[in-house]
Design a protein around this motif. Sequence first.
Motif, PDB file in Angstrom:
ATOM      1  N   PHE A  40      32.198   8.746  17.271  1.00  0.00           N
ATOM      2  CA  PHE A  40      32.227   9.445  15.997  1.00  0.00           C
ATOM      3  C   PHE A  40      32.327   8.504  14.805  1.00  0.00           C
ATOM      4  N   CYS A  41      32.369   7.219  15.076  1.00  0.00           N
ATOM      5  CA  CYS A  41      32.566   6.233  14.005  1.00  0.00           C
ATOM      6  C   CYS A  41      31.447   6.328  12.970  1.00  0.00           C
ATOM      7  N   ALA A  42      31.797   6.152  11.694  1.00  0.00           N
ATOM      8  CA  ALA A  42      30.809   6.284  10.612  1.00  0.00           C
ATOM      9  C   ALA A  42      29.783   5.155  10.615  1.00  0.00           C
ATOM     10  N   GLY A  43      30.051   4.083  11.347  1.00  0.00           N
ATOM     11  CA  GLY A  43      29.041   3.029  11.523  1.00  0.00           C
ATOM     12  C   GLY A  43      28.870   2.096  10.338  1.00  0.00           C
ATOM     13  N   ILE A  44      29.897   1.996   9.481  1.00  0.00           N
ATOM     14  CA  ILE A  44      29.807   1.107   8.308  1.00  0.00           C
ATOM     15  C   ILE A  44      30.419  -0.248   8.660  1.00  0.00           C
ATOM     16  N   GLY A  79      34.942   1.830  24.855  1.00  0.00           N
ATOM     17  CA  GLY A  79      34.486   1.947  23.471  1.00  0.00           C
ATOM     18  C   GLY A  79      34.056   0.593  22.944  1.00  0.00           C
ATOM     19  N   ILE A  80      33.993   0.470  21.618  1.00  0.00           N
ATOM     20  CA  ILE A  80      33.516  -0.773  21.012  1.00  0.00           C
ATOM     21  C   ILE A  80      34.429  -1.947  21.377  1.00  0.00           C
ATOM     22  N   PHE A 114      45.993   4.712  13.886  1.00  0.00           N
ATOM     23  CA  PHE A 114      46.502   3.864  12.809  1.00  0.00           C
ATOM     24  C   PHE A 114      47.784   3.165  13.274  1.00  0.00           C
ATOM     25  N   THR A 115      48.053   2.008  12.683  1.00  0.00           N
ATOM     26  CA  THR A 115      49.220   1.216  13.063  1.00  0.00           C
ATOM     27  C   THR A 115      50.242   1.200  11.920  1.00  0.00           C
ATOM     28  N   PRO A 116      51.482   0.757  12.180  1.00  0.00           N
ATOM     29  CA  PRO A 116      52.519   0.833  11.149  1.00  0.00           C
ATOM     30  C   PRO A 116      52.268  -0.033   9.914  1.00  0.00           C
ATOM     31  N   ASN A 158      42.632   1.293  12.692  1.00  0.00           N
ATOM     32  CA  ASN A 158      42.790   1.850  11.331  1.00  0.00           C
ATOM     33  C   ASN A 158      41.449   2.178  10.687  1.00  0.00           C
ATOM     34  N   SER A 159      40.590   2.815  11.470  1.00  0.00           N
ATOM     35  CA  SER A 159      39.301   3.303  10.972  1.00  0.00           C
ATOM     36  C   SER A 159      38.314   2.182  10.617  1.00  0.00           C
ATOM     37  N   ALA A 160      38.543   0.967  11.142  1.00  0.00           N
ATOM     38  CA  ALA A 160      37.605  -0.137  10.866  1.00  0.00           C
ATOM     39  C   ALA A 160      37.099  -0.744  12.177  1.00  0.00           C
ATOM     40  N   GLY A 161      37.075   0.055  13.227  1.00  0.00           N
ATOM     41  CA  GLY A 161      36.728  -0.462  14.554  1.00  0.00           C
ATOM     42  C   GLY A 161      35.375  -1.124  14.629  1.00  0.00           C
ATOM     43  N   ILE A 162      34.359  -0.531  13.997  1.00  0.00           N
ATOM     44  CA  ILE A 162      33.021  -1.120  14.107  1.00  0.00           C
ATOM     45  C   ILE A 162      32.939  -2.419  13.303  1.00  0.00           C
ATOM     46  N   SER A 163      33.675  -2.486  12.176  1.00  0.00           N
ATOM     47  CA  SER A 163      33.683  -3.725  11.385  1.00  0.00           C
ATOM     48  C   SER A 163      34.362  -4.863  12.144  1.00  0.00           C
ATOM     49  N   TYR A 164      35.445  -4.542  12.868  1.00  0.00           N
ATOM     50  CA  TYR A 164      36.207  -5.593  13.541  1.00  0.00           C
ATOM     51  C   TYR A 164      35.762  -5.840  14.987  1.00  0.00           C
ATOM     52  N   GLY A 165      35.027  -4.864  15.557  1.00  0.00           N
ATOM     53  CA  GLY A 165      34.762  -4.881  17.002  1.00  0.00           C
ATOM     54  C   GLY A 165      34.293  -6.217  17.556  1.00  0.00           C
ATOM     55  N   GLY A 166      33.248  -6.789  16.951  1.00  0.00           N
ATOM     56  CA  GLY A 166      32.700  -8.048  17.461  1.00  0.00           C
ATOM     57  C   GLY A 166      33.694  -9.182  17.367  1.00  0.00           C
TER      58      GLY A 166
END
Length: 882
Positions: A87-91, A54-55, A364-366, A388-396
């Motif tokens: 399926f990521c929203a890409g934001i 994945g990313i 999601f994490t604790p 936590n649903s921010a994978g594309i923002s943090y990926g790079g």
Amino acid sequence: AAGMFLRLLSDVRWRAANPKWRGMTCSRRSTSSTAEPHPVSLPAQAQVVICGGGIMGTSVAYHLSKMGWKDIVLLEQGRLAAGTTRFCAGIVSTARHVSIELKMANYSNKLYQQLEQETGVKTGYMKTGSISLAQTQDRLISLKRIASSLNVMGIPCEIITPKQVAQLHPLINIHDLVGAMYVPEDALVSSANVSLALATAASRNGVQIHERTSVSHVAVQKGRVTGVETDRGQIQCQYFVNCAGQWAYELGHSGEEPVNIPLHACEHFYLLTHPLKEPLASNIPTIVDPDGRIYIRNWQGGILSGGFEKNPKPLFTEGRNQLEIQNLQEDWDHFEPLLSALLRRMPDLEALQIMQLVNCPESFTPDMRCIMGESPTVRGYFVLAGMNSAGISYGGGAGKYLAEWMVNGYPSENVWPLDLKRFGTLQSSRTFLRHRVMEVMPLMCDLKVPRWDFQTGRQLRTSPLYDRLDAQGARWMEKHGFERVKYFVPPGKDLLDLDQSKTFYKPDWFDIVGSEVKCCKEAVCVIDMSSFTKFEISSTGDQALESLQYLFSNDLDVPVGHVVHTGMLNEKGGYENDCSIARLSKRSFFMISPTDQQVHCWAWLKNRLPDDSNLTMEDVTWKYTALNLIGPRAVDVLSELSYAPITPDHFPSLFCKEMSVGYANGIRVMSITHTGEPGFMLYIPIEYALHVYNEVMNMGQKYGIRNAGYYALRSLRIEKFFAFWGQDLDAFTTPMECGREFQVKLEKGMQFVGQEALLEQKQNGVYKRFTMFILEDHDTDMDLWPWWGEPIFRNGRYVGKTTSSAYSYTLERHVCLGFVQHFDEKTGEELVVTTDFINQGEYEIDIAGQRFQAKAKLYPFSSLFAHRRRKDEVELSGYQRE
């Protein structure tokens, strides 16, 4: 609808353009597990094996190959980017509360912007900007705090009015808004294509990528990764990277030596619509409406809108999951509150035709922060997961920091807030994770005011005194799973009102904490500090002393019974830990560290202490209850309970002695309080805890004793300019930068870790200085409070951020601690920070966009100023070291 989920044309073109790939992947006609044979066999060995395409996995591969590591194999159990990434929203959004997350997102945005040009793979990158809406004043304050951070980092950002929102996005209903934050450089991407682009670049740099290959377990010998077992054979390797997303937990537990990766999947829903009659412009800003719990972006002229509902649905608690995430069941009843919020925000959508409700798992994490870093139990086993649903923002950015960590031994920024070692084994219970993520997912949108606490997974680690303190009005917070007292509510206070008071302004506990602080200064208080990490290190000969002398920066060869405050430094001279060590005997030492150091410090020492059967280290955190007896009358209480002389002549500062207290023997008493106030720490074997506490409270009654909590401790230590690890000190802060040269044995001719870096700083000067700020024109009752992370300005120019702050009840002012840097006005180059540079500046602290004048000092107040004075009488000079 199916169109969205078909593999994109760029995927096919990419594979055609990479001859390496042609034989590597099986037929793509079927998504079933009956894959055709793999024409290309796996290599027998590699330097690095990455699990997950994945990313995250592709980003790590991309950055490692950029840094010169070529012998890398990336394994994906299904197809590349076919998991959550697909399926990521890409934001891509940089509006983040935590500084390191903000930096990761900013780097990701810049990377994705040029990725298409670098690789030839279309990534769908479109700079649209984002608008975060505020329906309440508190939400607007929260956005203003983020905006302050973005602006000083050079990321364009402005707070705008509802009318300006309507101009930027005409379909938005603005009637209930009080303002918004506009970040014009935020973007949209096709996340699957970004993954493929990263994989393309990595492949060209020599990374081998194998799809349809499952990792069954990781081989470990002598605490190190030696290889991986797959359904297509073994690969020997030195490094393994777990980027398996929602499967990271199971994969971590499948190895010979389990690696705890605390994350849990929840269903995440978003809606896709057909294009509007007048299709939305491709560059129309993304809307984030946290009070409505939704986000809205353009999707092919229509809308993509999802959110974080209050009643999330956890998934796969028993470990079941799909190989590639097929679309889970639609659940319109569950999505209804989010759909209502969307229609309130965009009323014109009523007549719009819905294409599909997408349901896909997100992990999601604790604590709502992602997980990265090396396992504390297995060397060479790295993790990057739980976005936590921010994978594309943090990926790079996340891939970059992890690659740096692997290649250089450390990342280029302080990533402790994201480090896997911030968690212990206690956070990996499936029941705990299931319950916690049900709280975490709604919290993604909830307003996070200072000092908020998680409600799930509580009362997990407690002191033996928990029930006793709870019955006396204790209000609790949690650190590393341990319950700690914030303050004690006096009888007659409205408890419900106090528990619900959450604000950016003066809090309801202000007077309560003030009275606890007053008691610490004038009489005696007891604070239960049992959560501190406690290790015992001993040896049959001199091995313990020799090893610790090398690993710690201060001289530990002191007489038996002395306590040394010392740093555990890395090669750059930065604090990996800040602790107190008591010499119990010639050959044994008792080490006290911050609560959240339990896993990190243990791993750091374990990896560096010699493998010698005559040298032992034991974690005794659970064996001792710690009571902090603070105040001028502490000496009276203790001497009456022990019948031993406790005067400064018999019991000097930084001294440790085993004593009897009441009927209990073997109490380790140290003349240290971690606040700068007089008093003692009592380390009590847990079976005696209740007895000693009762004796102390009974004996102390005539001296005005009372219970106190950590908020009082915080106020005391900050006004005394005491830095705490994890808040003020980190792996990028050295003793030279925070006025602690006197805690370093540079002149003693002994080698220790970090010595060269400190000698260089001593010769050349430092590029940042730990500084104390006293707010001048700040009204405690009416103005917003500083909490932490506020930008510091010197002569109108940004020079750093605060790391912690508290109200000083002694000075009747707010005190902020933080680091000041010196940048060249023309080139931006870092310059040496001198004492004159600090003393000659005019300072301001930015609290949510409003600047307050502040006096800067490099030394704490002398005891001369310990007396209460009126604000206008406080002379802000005459500091001396205490």
